[in-house]
Design a protein around this motif. Structure first.
Motif, PDB file in Angstrom:
ATOM      1  N   GLY A  28       9.185   5.266   9.442  1.00 51.94           N
ATOM      2  CA  GLY A  28       7.795   5.115   9.860  1.00 51.94           C
ATOM      3  C   GLY A  28       7.012   4.183   8.955  1.00 51.94           C
ATOM      4  N   PRO A  29       5.818   4.622   8.488  1.00 46.87           N
ATOM      5  CA  PRO A  29       4.963   3.748   7.676  1.00 46.87           C
ATOM      6  C   PRO A  29       5.536   3.410   6.304  1.00 46.87           C
ATOM      7  CG  PRO A  29       4.088   5.971   7.717  1.00 46.87           C
ATOM      8  CD  PRO A  29       5.196   5.933   8.714  1.00 46.87           C
ATOM      9  N   TYR A  30       6.606   4.098   5.911  1.00 49.94           N
ATOM     10  CA  TYR A  30       7.209   3.840   4.600  1.00 49.94           C
ATOM     11  C   TYR A  30       8.302   2.776   4.662  1.00 49.94           C
ATOM     12  CZ  TYR A  30       4.943   8.293   3.636  1.00 49.94           C
ATOM     13  OH  TYR A  30       4.021   9.297   3.514  1.00 49.94           O
ATOM     14  N   GLN A 128       2.169  -9.016   8.455  1.00 55.99           N
ATOM     15  CA  GLN A 128       2.283  -7.647   8.959  1.00 55.99           C
ATOM     16  C   GLN A 128       2.738  -6.659   7.891  1.00 55.99           C
ATOM     17  OE1 GLN A 128       4.412  -7.349  12.701  1.00 55.99           O
ATOM     18  NE2 GLN A 128       3.811  -9.419  13.316  1.00 55.99           N
ATOM     19  N   LEU A 129       3.298  -7.179   6.799  1.00 52.13           N
ATOM     20  CA  LEU A 129       3.732  -6.275   5.728  1.00 52.13           C
ATOM     21  C   LEU A 129       2.548  -5.587   5.062  1.00 52.13           C
ATOM     22  CD1 LEU A 129       6.548  -8.394   4.017  1.00 52.13           C
ATOM     23  CD2 LEU A 129       6.820  -6.417   5.526  1.00 52.13           C
ATOM     24  N   LEU A 130       1.374  -6.212   5.160  1.00 49.20           N
ATOM     25  CA  LEU A 130       0.192  -5.633   4.526  1.00 49.20           C
ATOM     26  C   LEU A 130      -0.241  -4.352   5.209  1.00 49.20           C
ATOM     27  CD1 LEU A 130      -1.936  -8.829   3.782  1.00 49.20           C
ATOM     28  CD2 LEU A 130      -0.476  -7.545   2.223  1.00 49.20           C
ATOM     29  N   THR A 131       0.284  -4.093   6.400  1.00 50.91           N
ATOM     30  CA  THR A 131      -0.050  -2.840   7.091  1.00 50.91           C
ATOM     31  C   THR A 131       0.812  -1.680   6.592  1.00 50.91           C
ATOM     32  OG1 THR A 131       1.524  -3.276   8.890  1.00 50.91           O
ATOM     33  CG2 THR A 131      -0.721  -4.132   9.143  1.00 50.91           C
ATOM     34  N   GLY A 132       1.848  -1.989   5.830  1.00 49.52           N
ATOM     35  CA  GLY A 132       2.695  -0.935   5.283  1.00 49.52           C
ATOM     36  C   GLY A 132       1.944  -0.112   4.245  1.00 49.52           C
ATOM     37  N   LEU A 134       2.131   3.428   1.344  1.00 45.52           N
ATOM     38  CA  LEU A 134       2.906   4.366   0.528  1.00 45.52           C
ATOM     39  C   LEU A 134       2.017   5.557   0.245  1.00 45.52           C
ATOM     40  CD1 LEU A 134       5.549   4.919  -0.994  1.00 45.52           C
ATOM     41  CD2 LEU A 134       4.536   3.829  -3.001  1.00 45.52           C
ATOM     42  N   PHE A 135       2.299   6.669   0.894  1.00 47.11           N
ATOM     43  CA  PHE A 135       1.478   7.873   0.794  1.00 47.11           C
ATOM     44  C   PHE A 135       0.007   7.567   1.090  1.00 47.11           C
ATOM     45  CE2 PHE A 135       5.079   8.672  -2.120  1.00 47.11           C
ATOM     46  CZ  PHE A 135       5.643   9.751  -1.434  1.00 47.11           C
ATOM     47  N   GLY A 136      -0.202   6.743   2.112  1.00 44.19           N
ATOM     48  CA  GLY A 136      -1.543   6.445   2.566  1.00 44.19           C
ATOM     49  C   GLY A 136      -2.204   5.251   1.913  1.00 44.19           C
ATOM     50  N   ALA A 137      -1.638   4.700   0.864  1.00 41.89           N
ATOM     51  CA  ALA A 137      -2.222   3.551   0.162  1.00 41.89           C
ATOM     52  C   ALA A 137      -1.567   2.267   0.661  1.00 41.89           C
ATOM     53  CB  ALA A 137      -2.035   3.687  -1.341  1.00 41.89           C
ATOM     54  N   PRO A 138      -2.352   1.276   1.090  1.00 39.64           N
ATOM     55  CA  PRO A 138      -1.780  -0.002   1.548  1.00 39.64           C
ATOM     56  C   PRO A 138      -1.001  -0.694   0.436  1.00 39.64           C
ATOM     57  CG  PRO A 138      -4.080   0.208   2.197  1.00 39.64           C
ATOM     58  CD  PRO A 138      -3.808   1.324   1.250  1.00 39.64           C
ATOM     59  N   LEU A 139       0.150  -1.262   0.789  1.00 40.22           N
ATOM     60  CA  LEU A 139       0.997  -1.902  -0.215  1.00 40.22           C
ATOM     61  C   LEU A 139       0.357  -3.148  -0.813  1.00 40.22           C
ATOM     62  CD1 LEU A 139       4.478  -1.577   1.527  1.00 40.22           C
ATOM     63  CD2 LEU A 139       3.686  -0.335  -0.486  1.00 40.22           C
ATOM     64  N   GLY A 140      -0.583  -3.767  -0.093  1.00 42.09           N
ATOM     65  CA  GLY A 140      -1.235  -4.957  -0.613  1.00 42.09           C
ATOM     66  C   GLY A 140      -2.468  -4.672  -1.428  1.00 42.09           C
ATOM     67  N   LEU A 141      -2.785  -3.397  -1.627  1.00 35.56           N
ATOM     68  CA  LEU A 141      -4.000  -3.016  -2.343  1.00 35.56           C
ATOM     69  C   LEU A 141      -3.790  -3.100  -3.845  1.00 35.56           C
ATOM     70  CD1 LEU A 141      -6.863  -1.897  -1.660  1.00 35.56           C
ATOM     71  CD2 LEU A 141      -5.940   0.389  -2.051  1.00 35.56           C
ATOM     72  N   HIS A 142      -4.774  -3.678  -4.547  1.00 32.87           N
ATOM     73  CA  HIS A 142      -4.758  -3.685  -6.007  1.00 32.87           C
ATOM     74  C   HIS A 142      -5.345  -2.372  -6.513  1.00 32.87           C
ATOM     75  CE1 HIS A 142      -3.974  -7.880  -5.306  1.00 32.87           C
ATOM     76  NE2 HIS A 142      -3.786  -8.094  -6.588  1.00 32.87           N
ATOM     77  N   TRP A 143      -5.254  -2.180  -7.832  1.00 31.56           N
ATOM     78  CA  TRP A 143      -5.630  -0.907  -8.436  1.00 31.56           C
ATOM     79  C   TRP A 143      -7.079  -0.531  -8.121  1.00 31.56           C
ATOM     80  CZ3 TRP A 143      -2.279   1.586 -12.142  1.00 31.56           C
ATOM     81  CH2 TRP A 143      -2.791   2.792 -12.608  1.00 31.56           C
ATOM     82  N   PRO A 144      -7.285   0.528  -7.320  1.00 38.17           N
ATOM     83  CA  PRO A 144      -8.645   1.007  -7.032  1.00 38.17           C
ATOM     84  C   PRO A 144      -8.952   2.226  -7.876  1.00 38.17           C
ATOM     85  CG  PRO A 144      -7.130   1.905  -5.451  1.00 38.17           C
ATOM     86  CD  PRO A 144      -6.286   1.198  -6.517  1.00 38.17           C
ATOM     87  N   LEU A 145      -9.968   2.967  -7.498  1.00 41.04           N
ATOM     88  CA  LEU A 145     -10.278   4.205  -8.207  1.00 41.04           C
ATOM     89  C   LEU A 145      -9.156   5.210  -7.986  1.00 41.04           C
ATOM     90  CD1 LEU A 145     -14.075   4.628  -7.382  1.00 41.04           C
ATOM     91  CD2 LEU A 145     -13.064   3.800  -9.508  1.00 41.04           C
ATOM     92  N   LEU A 146      -8.706   5.831  -9.071  1.00 39.24           N
ATOM     93  CA  LEU A 146      -7.606   6.781  -8.955  1.00 39.24           C
ATOM     94  C   LEU A 146      -7.969   7.955  -8.055  1.00 39.24           C
ATOM     95  CD1 LEU A 146      -6.313   6.860 -12.642  1.00 39.24           C
ATOM     96  CD2 LEU A 146      -5.336   5.658 -10.714  1.00 39.24           C
TER      97      LEU A 146
END
Length: 224
Positions: A28-30, A128-132, A134-146
């Motif tokens: 699935g999303p993983y 389209q890989l940016l839609t992937g 990991l436990f709800g966090a987008p793979l293309g996302l940089h470090w946000p608030l923990l």
């Protein structure tokens, strides 16, 4: 993104996307995250000959340590003679550069992966890989608030555990490590992955976790 990266990033995109699509019915999303792990393992397997060479060189240099100490005691009042003798002895164990080859060889792969998950358009189409996720966090996302994406906290904890294992292994070899600043850096450098992870996309952080875990296991096997 620099134009010279277009070809390798485009090739990497099609490969990772194909792997992700292949496993999507099962994961699935993983699927994109799994594709990153599989590609990382493939890279490490391809670099295994360099790792074996580096491990053999490390063993050879470790075996020379008693002789280096003997030379240091024997020629401590003659630095020029000491340098010549040490250089000749170290030449027998191979180049120190060989130990860095596995790390240096990975840099192009790491940079391509970083670019792949930092680019909205690849090969003229939406990435389209940016839609992937990991436990709800987008793979293309940089470090946000923990607090908003706990997966980053989990990644940081796992990287810290792997770094600790690497540093602990270095401590066990303390008698074979140089004294002073070099020895301290050897034990501290594994924690640099934690700092790096704060400035790269989650996908690249996953690559770091996979490759450093592999490196610790590989070192334990090859240098035991």
């Amino acid at each position: 993104m620099p134009s010279f990266l277009d070809v390798p990033v485009s090739g990497a995109y099609h490969l990772v996307h194909w792997i992700a699509q292949t496993f999507e019915p099962l994961t699935g999303p993983y699927s994109a995250a799994l594709a990153i792990v599989l590609c990382t393992v493939a890279v490490r397997l391809a670099l295994l000959p360099l790792s074996v060479r580096a491990a053999r060189g490390a063993k050879s240099r470790t075996a020379l340590l008693p002789q280096l100490k003997e030379l240091s005691d024997k020629h401590k009042n003659n630095p020029e003679r000491l340098n010549r003798e040490v250089a000749a002895l170290q030449a027998e164990s191979g180049s120190l550069f060989a130990g860095c080859l596995p790390l240096l060889a990975q840099l192009p792969f790491f940079w391509v992966l970083y670019s792949l998950f930092s680019t909205a358009v690849v090969a003229g189409q939406p990435n389209q890989l940016l839609t992937g996720t990991l436990f709800g966090a987008p793979l293309g996302l940089h470090w946000p608030l923990l607090t908003s994406t706990p997966v980053y906290l989990g990644l940081a904890v796992l990287l810290a555990v792997v770094a600790y294992c690497s540093a602990h292994w270095q401590s066990r070899k303390a008698e074979n490590q140089p004294d002073g600043l070099v020895g301290q850096l050897t034990r501290v450098l594994p924690y640099g992955t934690l700092v790096t992870a704060a400035f790269i996309p989650l996908a690249a952080g996953l690559y770091l976790l996979t490759t450093t875990t592999w490196a610790v296991a590989e070192r334990a096997i090859l240098q035991r």
